[in-house]
Motif scaffolding. Sequence first.
Motif, PDB file in Angstrom:
ATOM      1  N   GLU B  22       0.816  -1.218   0.000  1.00 47.90           N
ATOM      2  CA  GLU B  22       0.000   0.000   0.000  1.00 47.90           C
ATOM      3  C   GLU B  22       0.854   1.276   0.000  1.00 47.90           C
ATOM      4  O   GLU B  22       0.455   2.301  -0.530  1.00 47.90           O
ATOM      5  CB  GLU B  22      -0.953  -0.029   1.214  1.00 47.90           C
ATOM      6  CG  GLU B  22      -2.040   1.021   1.104  1.00 47.90           C
ATOM      7  CD  GLU B  22      -3.378   0.560   1.644  1.00 47.90           C
ATOM      8  OE1 GLU B  22      -3.699  -0.644   1.532  1.00 47.90           O
ATOM      9  OE2 GLU B  22      -4.108   1.421   2.176  1.00 47.90           O
ATOM     10  N   ILE B  23       2.045   1.179   0.575  1.00 44.72           N
ATOM     11  CA  ILE B  23       2.920   2.356   0.666  1.00 44.72           C
ATOM     12  C   ILE B  23       3.558   2.719  -0.681  1.00 44.72           C
ATOM     13  O   ILE B  23       3.662   3.897  -1.032  1.00 44.72           O
ATOM     14  CB  ILE B  23       4.072   2.086   1.674  1.00 44.72           C
ATOM     15  CG1 ILE B  23       3.556   2.050   3.112  1.00 44.72           C
ATOM     16  CG2 ILE B  23       5.173   3.123   1.540  1.00 44.72           C
ATOM     17  CD1 ILE B  23       4.625   1.666   4.128  1.00 44.72           C
ATOM     18  N   LEU B  24       3.990   1.707  -1.412  1.00 46.24           N
ATOM     19  CA  LEU B  24       4.888   1.947  -2.553  1.00 46.24           C
ATOM     20  C   LEU B  24       4.450   3.041  -3.543  1.00 46.24           C
ATOM     21  O   LEU B  24       5.276   3.880  -3.917  1.00 46.24           O
ATOM     22  CB  LEU B  24       5.182   0.625  -3.284  1.00 46.24           C
ATOM     23  CG  LEU B  24       6.123  -0.308  -2.498  1.00 46.24           C
ATOM     24  CD1 LEU B  24       6.303  -1.636  -3.236  1.00 46.24           C
ATOM     25  CD2 LEU B  24       7.476   0.354  -2.247  1.00 46.24           C
ATOM     26  N   ALA B  48      -4.823  10.878   1.113  1.00 47.27           N
ATOM     27  CA  ALA B  48      -4.206   9.689   1.718  1.00 47.27           C
ATOM     28  C   ALA B  48      -3.903   9.917   3.199  1.00 47.27           C
ATOM     29  O   ALA B  48      -4.100   9.033   4.037  1.00 47.27           O
ATOM     30  CB  ALA B  48      -2.921   9.335   0.971  1.00 47.27           C
ATOM     31  N   VAL B  49      -3.463  11.124   3.515  1.00 50.26           N
ATOM     32  CA  VAL B  49      -3.163  11.452   4.916  1.00 50.26           C
ATOM     33  C   VAL B  49      -4.435  11.380   5.747  1.00 50.26           C
ATOM     34  O   VAL B  49      -4.448  10.802   6.844  1.00 50.26           O
ATOM     35  CB  VAL B  49      -2.519  12.862   5.020  1.00 50.26           C
ATOM     36  CG1 VAL B  49      -2.553  13.379   6.456  1.00 50.26           C
ATOM     37  CG2 VAL B  49      -1.094  12.836   4.492  1.00 50.26           C
ATOM     38  N   GLU B  50      -5.517  11.945   5.206  1.00 47.52           N
ATOM     39  CA  GLU B  50      -6.766  11.961   5.983  1.00 47.52           C
ATOM     40  C   GLU B  50      -7.347  10.558   6.136  1.00 47.52           C
ATOM     41  O   GLU B  50      -7.918  10.230   7.178  1.00 47.52           O
ATOM     42  CB  GLU B  50      -7.780  12.926   5.360  1.00 47.52           C
ATOM     43  CG  GLU B  50      -7.356  14.399   5.469  1.00 47.52           C
ATOM     44  CD  GLU B  50      -6.792  14.797   6.837  1.00 47.52           C
ATOM     45  OE1 GLU B  50      -7.400  14.438   7.874  1.00 47.52           O
ATOM     46  OE2 GLU B  50      -5.730  15.444   6.883  1.00 47.52           O
ATOM     47  N   ALA B  51      -7.150   9.715   5.110  1.00 49.34           N
ATOM     48  CA  ALA B  51      -7.613   8.327   5.231  1.00 49.34           C
ATOM     49  C   ALA B  51      -6.802   7.605   6.310  1.00 49.34           C
ATOM     50  O   ALA B  51      -7.350   6.827   7.106  1.00 49.34           O
ATOM     51  CB  ALA B  51      -7.471   7.607   3.889  1.00 49.34           C
ATOM     52  N   GLY B  52      -5.506   7.881   6.354  1.00 50.77           N
ATOM     53  CA  GLY B  52      -4.644   7.294   7.383  1.00 50.77           C
ATOM     54  C   GLY B  52      -5.074   7.750   8.769  1.00 50.77           C
ATOM     55  O   GLY B  52      -5.164   6.953   9.707  1.00 50.77           O
ATOM     56  N   ARG B  53      -5.349   9.040   8.877  1.00 47.80           N
ATOM     57  CA  ARG B  53      -5.760   9.608  10.162  1.00 47.80           C
ATOM     58  C   ARG B  53      -7.021   8.913  10.686  1.00 47.80           C
ATOM     59  O   ARG B  53      -7.150   8.635  11.870  1.00 47.80           O
ATOM     60  CB  ARG B  53      -6.033  11.103   9.957  1.00 47.80           C
ATOM     61  CG  ARG B  53      -5.730  11.964  11.161  1.00 47.80           C
ATOM     62  CD  ARG B  53      -6.148  13.406  10.924  1.00 47.80           C
ATOM     63  NE  ARG B  53      -5.337  14.165   9.987  1.00 47.80           N
ATOM     64  CZ  ARG B  53      -4.146  14.697  10.284  1.00 47.80           C
ATOM     65  NH1 ARG B  53      -3.629  14.533  11.472  1.00 47.80           N
ATOM     66  NH2 ARG B  53      -3.475  15.390   9.381  1.00 47.80           N
ATOM     67  N   PRO B 208       5.880   0.858   9.142  1.00 49.29           N
ATOM     68  CA  PRO B 208       7.246   1.343   8.938  1.00 49.29           C
ATOM     69  C   PRO B 208       7.787   2.161  10.118  1.00 49.29           C
ATOM     70  O   PRO B 208       7.024   2.661  10.932  1.00 49.29           O
ATOM     71  CB  PRO B 208       7.110   2.238   7.705  1.00 49.29           C
ATOM     72  CG  PRO B 208       5.695   2.714   7.742  1.00 49.29           C
ATOM     73  CD  PRO B 208       4.889   1.603   8.358  1.00 49.29           C
ATOM     74  N   LYS B 209       9.107   2.286  10.187  1.00 52.08           N
ATOM     75  CA  LYS B 209       9.747   3.141  11.189  1.00 52.08           C
ATOM     76  C   LYS B 209       9.670   4.596  10.746  1.00 52.08           C
ATOM     77  O   LYS B 209       9.539   4.881   9.572  1.00 52.08           O
ATOM     78  CB  LYS B 209      11.202   2.719  11.374  1.00 52.08           C
ATOM     79  CG  LYS B 209      11.333   1.338  11.977  1.00 52.08           C
ATOM     80  CD  LYS B 209      12.733   0.783  11.794  1.00 52.08           C
ATOM     81  CE  LYS B 209      12.807  -0.652  12.266  1.00 52.08           C
ATOM     82  NZ  LYS B 209      11.944  -1.548  11.421  1.00 52.08           N
ATOM     83  N   GLY B 210       9.759   5.508  11.712  1.00 53.12           N
ATOM     84  CA  GLY B 210       9.816   6.924  11.379  1.00 53.12           C
ATOM     85  C   GLY B 210       8.475   7.622  11.311  1.00 53.12           C
ATOM     86  O   GLY B 210       8.394   8.775  10.883  1.00 53.12           O
ATOM     87  N   ILE B 211       7.422   6.929  11.717  1.00 51.59           N
ATOM     88  CA  ILE B 211       6.107   7.580  11.756  1.00 51.59           C
ATOM     89  C   ILE B 211       5.376   7.173  13.043  1.00 51.59           C
ATOM     90  O   ILE B 211       5.257   5.999  13.355  1.00 51.59           O
ATOM     91  CB  ILE B 211       5.264   7.262  10.487  1.00 51.59           C
ATOM     92  CG1 ILE B 211       3.917   7.998  10.516  1.00 51.59           C
ATOM     93  CG2 ILE B 211       5.064   5.761  10.287  1.00 51.59           C
ATOM     94  CD1 ILE B 211       4.012   9.474  10.260  1.00 51.59           C
ATOM     95  N   GLY B 212       4.948   8.180  13.770  1.00 53.17           N
ATOM     96  CA  GLY B 212       4.225   7.938  15.014  1.00 53.17           C
ATOM     97  C   GLY B 212       3.075   8.913  15.121  1.00 53.17           C
ATOM     98  O   GLY B 212       2.804   9.674  14.183  1.00 53.17           O
ATOM     99  N   ALA B 213       2.396   8.894  16.246  1.00 51.86           N
ATOM    100  CA  ALA B 213       1.276   9.802  16.419  1.00 51.86           C
ATOM    101  C   ALA B 213       1.078  10.117  17.888  1.00 51.86           C
ATOM    102  O   ALA B 213       1.489   9.361  18.771  1.00 51.86           O
ATOM    103  CB  ALA B 213       0.000   9.187  15.845  1.00 51.86           C
ATOM    104  N   GLY B 247       4.697   7.040   5.057  1.00 45.88           N
ATOM    105  CA  GLY B 247       4.647   6.527   6.432  1.00 45.88           C
ATOM    106  C   GLY B 247       3.237   6.522   6.975  1.00 45.88           C
ATOM    107  O   GLY B 247       2.790   5.546   7.597  1.00 45.88           O
ATOM    108  N   ILE B 248       2.514   7.599   6.728  1.00 47.35           N
ATOM    109  CA  ILE B 248       1.144   7.713   7.234  1.00 47.35           C
ATOM    110  C   ILE B 248       0.235   6.668   6.578  1.00 47.35           C
ATOM    111  O   ILE B 248      -0.585   6.036   7.244  1.00 47.35           O
ATOM    112  CB  ILE B 248       0.614   9.153   7.011  1.00 47.35           C
ATOM    113  CG1 ILE B 248       1.366  10.126   7.931  1.00 47.35           C
ATOM    114  CG2 ILE B 248      -0.898   9.234   7.239  1.00 47.35           C
ATOM    115  CD1 ILE B 248       1.172  11.590   7.601  1.00 47.35           C
ATOM    116  N   VAL B 249       0.429   6.478   5.277  1.00 46.80           N
ATOM    117  CA  VAL B 249      -0.364   5.461   4.559  1.00 46.80           C
ATOM    118  C   VAL B 249      -0.088   4.083   5.168  1.00 46.80           C
ATOM    119  O   VAL B 249      -1.008   3.303   5.450  1.00 46.80           O
ATOM    120  CB  VAL B 249      -0.015   5.469   3.050  1.00 46.80           C
ATOM    121  CG1 VAL B 249      -0.588   4.247   2.333  1.00 46.80           C
ATOM    122  CG2 VAL B 249      -0.520   6.763   2.398  1.00 46.80           C
TER     123      VAL B 249
END
Lengths: 124, 286
Positions: B22-24, B48-53, B208-213, B247-249
Motif C-alpha cells: 500500500e505504501i509503494l 491519503a493522509v486523511e484516510a490514514g488519520r 514502517p519506522k519513522g512515523i508515530g502519532a 509513512g502515514i499510509v
Amino acid sequence: MGALEDVYLNGHPVKRMPGNLNLSFAYVEGESMLMGLREAALSSGSACTSATLEPSYVLQALGIGIELAHSSIRFGLGRFNTEEEVDYVTGRVIETVNRLREMSPLYEMAKEGVNLKDVKWGKH
Amino acid sequence: MNLPIYMDNHSTTRVDPRVVEEILPYFTVHFGNAASRNHSFGWDADKAVEAGRERLARIIHADPREIIFTSGATESNNLALKGVAEMYAEKGDHIITQATEHRSVLDTAKRLEKSGIRVTYLPVDREGLVDPEEVRKAITDRTILISIMLVNNEIGVIQPVEEIGKIAKERGILFHCDATQGVGKVRVDVQEMGIDLLSFTAHKLYGPKGIGALYVRRKNPRVRLAPMMDGGGHERGMRSGTLNVPGIVGFGKACEIAMEVMDEEAARLQGKAAQRARGGIGGCLS
C-alpha cells in the motif's frame, strides 16, 4: 522435553500483553545466553554499552535482585512467528541454559545446598 | 524454517507485506506534498493522509481530528510532556509518572525537572504494577499531568490505565498514556480509559519506522500543547513539518490489519505458543 528449574517469570502472570515472556534463568548470565543462541534474535535484561553492563532499571524497580536481572531474557513473539519456531527456540534455550549451568561453579554450589547469600567472597 | 528466528517483536516488527504494497505508490506516483493546495498531486497526498488519520483514530476510538502525526513515539512522548508543561505553566508545575516508563518519558521528565517542574516517580509492586491509589495520593493542587504507560516494553505488564484515567478525570488533571507497546495488541479506547493524550508508533505494529502519532483530546477537555517544532503550522500548529505521506499510509494500513486480527492473534499467542514456551522452559515457574 525436560523443563528447567530455577526459572522465574518477571511481571504479573496474567495482566500482560500476549506474546511477551520475560524470564530470569538463575545462575546464567543473560548476555552469555544470547551469545550461545545466535540463531534466535532475543533481548537480554542488561543494557550493554562498551564500558558497562547495567541491569535493567525496569526489573530493578520490581525489586528483582541484580543477579536475576542480569539473568533475564525477553521473548517477544509476533505475527510472523510459527509454532515450529517457538518449539525450536524453546529447545535451544533449554540446551543453552543447561550447558552454561554445568560450567557454573555458583550453580554447582547451589545444587550442593550452599546458600549463596552466606558465601564469604575473598578479597582481591 | 529459516534461521535466524526473529523473536524480538517489542523492539520492532517486520513490516507486513500488505503494508508495503500500500505504501509503494506514495513514493513514485502519489508523491505530492499534502500541504500543496493548488494541484492534484497535493490533493491526492492530502486525501491519503486523511484516510490514514481515520484508520489511526479508529483503533483507539478517537476522532480523526485528534490525531497529530510525529516521527515516532519518542517524539510523541516528548511533545506530550513538554507541550503540557509549557502550556499549563500557569496552572501548575507538578507531573506524576512511574518508575518503569520508557526512557523517552523518564528522560523527558528529568529534563523538565531542570527547568523547575517537580516530578513524582511512583514505585511499582513486585509484579510491575502501579497502584492507582498511589496515583491519587500523589496528586497536589499543582499537578498538571499524569503520565502512565499502558504496556511495559520489557515485561509486558498492562497497567490499570482505566482506573488511573478515572482518578485523573475526577481531579481535572490531564492524563497521558504511552501506549506504544499496546496499540494493535490489546484493546485501547481513549474514551473508556479517560485518556487525554496517547502516544503510539507504526513500527511496533508491523508498520514502517519513522512515523508515530499523538492523540490529543479535543473535547472534555480540549487539550492544548505548546509545539516543539515551529514552522509551517502543520498538524493544527502542534507539529510543523511536511507530512511523511508514505509513512502515514503505512501506519493507517497497519492499524487496519491489527484491528482485524487482534483477537485472533492474542488467542494464538496466549494459547499454544505461550504455553509451550512457558511450560517447556520453566516447568514450575514460580
